[in-house]
Design a protein around this motif. Structure first.
Motif, PDB file in Angstrom:
ATOM      1  N   LYS A  42      37.633  40.658  41.991  1.00 28.78           N
ATOM      2  CA  LYS A  42      38.030  40.646  43.274  1.00 28.78           C
ATOM      3  C   LYS A  42      39.212  41.942  43.419  1.00 28.78           C
ATOM      4  O   LYS A  42      39.962  41.783  42.483  1.00 28.78           O
ATOM      5  CB  LYS A  42      38.249  39.148  43.398  1.00 28.78           C
ATOM      6  CG  LYS A  42      39.031  39.142  44.846  1.00 28.78           C
ATOM      7  CD  LYS A  42      39.378  37.374  45.215  1.00 28.78           C
ATOM      8  CE  LYS A  42      39.956  37.265  46.425  1.00 28.78           C
ATOM      9  NZ  LYS A  42      39.808  38.085  47.612  1.00 28.78           N
ATOM     10  N   LEU A  43      39.479  42.317  44.525  1.00 26.12           N
ATOM     11  CA  LEU A  43      40.500  43.053  44.956  1.00 26.12           C
ATOM     12  C   LEU A  43      42.042  42.431  44.462  1.00 26.12           C
ATOM     13  O   LEU A  43      42.210  41.301  44.787  1.00 26.12           O
ATOM     14  CB  LEU A  43      40.663  43.407  46.539  1.00 26.12           C
ATOM     15  CG  LEU A  43      41.785  44.450  46.744  1.00 26.12           C
ATOM     16  CD1 LEU A  43      41.301  45.745  46.139  1.00 26.12           C
ATOM     17  CD2 LEU A  43      41.957  44.614  48.346  1.00 26.12           C
ATOM     18  N   GLY A  44      42.641  43.128  43.620  1.00 27.96           N
ATOM     19  CA  GLY A  44      43.853  42.657  43.004  1.00 27.96           C
ATOM     20  C   GLY A  44      43.663  42.069  41.725  1.00 27.96           C
ATOM     21  O   GLY A  44      44.799  41.657  41.191  1.00 27.96           O
ATOM     22  N   PHE A  45      42.512  42.004  41.252  1.00 32.24           N
ATOM     23  CA  PHE A  45      42.310  41.420  39.849  1.00 32.24           C
ATOM     24  C   PHE A  45      41.582  42.495  39.239  1.00 32.24           C
ATOM     25  O   PHE A  45      41.097  43.137  39.710  1.00 32.24           O
ATOM     26  CB  PHE A  45      41.649  40.110  39.985  1.00 32.24           C
ATOM     27  CG  PHE A  45      42.161  38.989  40.475  1.00 32.24           C
ATOM     28  CD1 PHE A  45      43.192  38.313  39.657  1.00 32.24           C
ATOM     29  CD2 PHE A  45      41.974  38.380  41.666  1.00 32.24           C
ATOM     30  CE1 PHE A  45      43.722  37.128  40.048  1.00 32.24           C
ATOM     31  CE2 PHE A  45      42.719  37.516  42.192  1.00 32.24           C
ATOM     32  CZ  PHE A  45      43.592  36.862  41.489  1.00 32.24           C
ATOM     33  N   SER A  46      41.882  42.338  37.640  1.00 33.84           N
ATOM     34  CA  SER A  46      41.325  43.334  36.868  1.00 33.84           C
ATOM     35  C   SER A  46      39.843  42.899  36.337  1.00 33.84           C
ATOM     36  O   SER A  46      38.835  43.758  36.110  1.00 33.84           O
ATOM     37  CB  SER A  46      42.084  43.435  35.702  1.00 33.84           C
ATOM     38  OG  SER A  46      43.194  43.866  35.998  1.00 33.84           O
ATOM     39  N   VAL A  47      39.728  41.399  36.170  1.00 31.85           N
ATOM     40  CA  VAL A  47      38.518  40.874  35.698  1.00 31.85           C
ATOM     41  C   VAL A  47      37.924  39.708  36.545  1.00 31.85           C
ATOM     42  O   VAL A  47      36.678  39.707  36.878  1.00 31.85           O
ATOM     43  CB  VAL A  47      38.721  40.122  34.336  1.00 31.85           C
ATOM     44  CG1 VAL A  47      37.490  39.525  33.774  1.00 31.85           C
ATOM     45  CG2 VAL A  47      39.178  41.258  33.398  1.00 31.85           C
ATOM     46  N   ILE A  48      38.892  38.988  37.099  1.00 30.18           N
ATOM     47  CA  ILE A  48      38.349  37.711  37.874  1.00 30.18           C
ATOM     48  C   ILE A  48      37.663  38.335  39.090  1.00 30.18           C
ATOM     49  O   ILE A  48      38.094  38.900  39.816  1.00 30.18           O
ATOM     50  CB  ILE A  48      39.438  36.786  38.162  1.00 30.18           C
ATOM     51  CG1 ILE A  48      40.131  36.215  36.910  1.00 30.18           C
ATOM     52  CG2 ILE A  48      39.105  35.843  39.033  1.00 30.18           C
ATOM     53  CD1 ILE A  48      41.324  35.325  37.129  1.00 30.18           C
TER      54      ILE A  48
END
Length: 181
Positions: free
Chosen positions: A45-51
């Motif tokens: 998801k935008l703003g996350f690296s993995v989640i």
């Protein structure tokens, strides 16, 4: 005199192997179905690296239940967001194999086909109450199936490490913080 012994189900090695093979086939089929149907989004998801977007409803339902008592209700939304940030950071620094297993766990928990039978939460995670999530956690913690117990332990460790790595959690547990040098 009445016989009060409880009859135990007969679980031979053959039956155990059958159950294991059936469970493996079920999870593999569910995972393949999710991958082919696009249910398992692999992009963060935008703003996350993995989640991923598909992970958020479950995590947003889980984290407040796990942090209950450690966070004041008025600060819970902020604590959930901070825990998600820390969790994403931690997941981004896992070994590739552990990350793969964690993503598979999140996929199983997000997919309706597997979520209902395995967790008892038949609707979406957004509609699950805190009591529903607690029942799910208790169910996995006390399961006779080792894989579910390991899933519970993994979820507990991921969330608790993510929360207690944050400075705002330290006051609750009496930790004054790292010494200044």
């Amino acid at each position: 005199m009445n016989d009060t012994t409880i009859a135990r189900p007969h679980l031979s090695r053959r039956n155990l192997l059958k159950v294991g093979l059936f469970g493996s086939a079920f999870l593999a089929t569910a995972g393949l179905t999710a991958s082919l149907s696009g249910c398992s989004a692999s992009t963060p998801k935008l703003g996350f690296s993995v989640i991923r977007e598909s992970d958020l409803p479950f995590l947003q339902a889980l984290i407040p239940v796990m942090l209950k008592g450690a966070v004041a209700p008025a600060r819970m939304a902020q604590a959930v967001n901070g825990t998600l940030e820390s969790l994403d950071y931690s997941l981004n620094h896992l070994s590739p194999e552990l990350l793969k297993l964690t993503v598979q766990l999140f996929d199983v928990l997000a997919m309706p086909l597997t979520r209902g039978p395995l967790t008892g939460v038949w609707g979406s995670w957004q509609n699950a109450s805190a009591a529903d999530v607690q029942v799910f956690l208790n169910r996995w913690q006390n399961s006779s199936i080792g894989l579910l117990k390991m899933g519970h332990a993994s979820l507990l460790q991921l969330v608790m490490m993510s929360w207690y790595s944050r400075a705002e959690s330290w006051a609750h547990c009496g930790y004054p913080g790292p010494p200044t040098v």
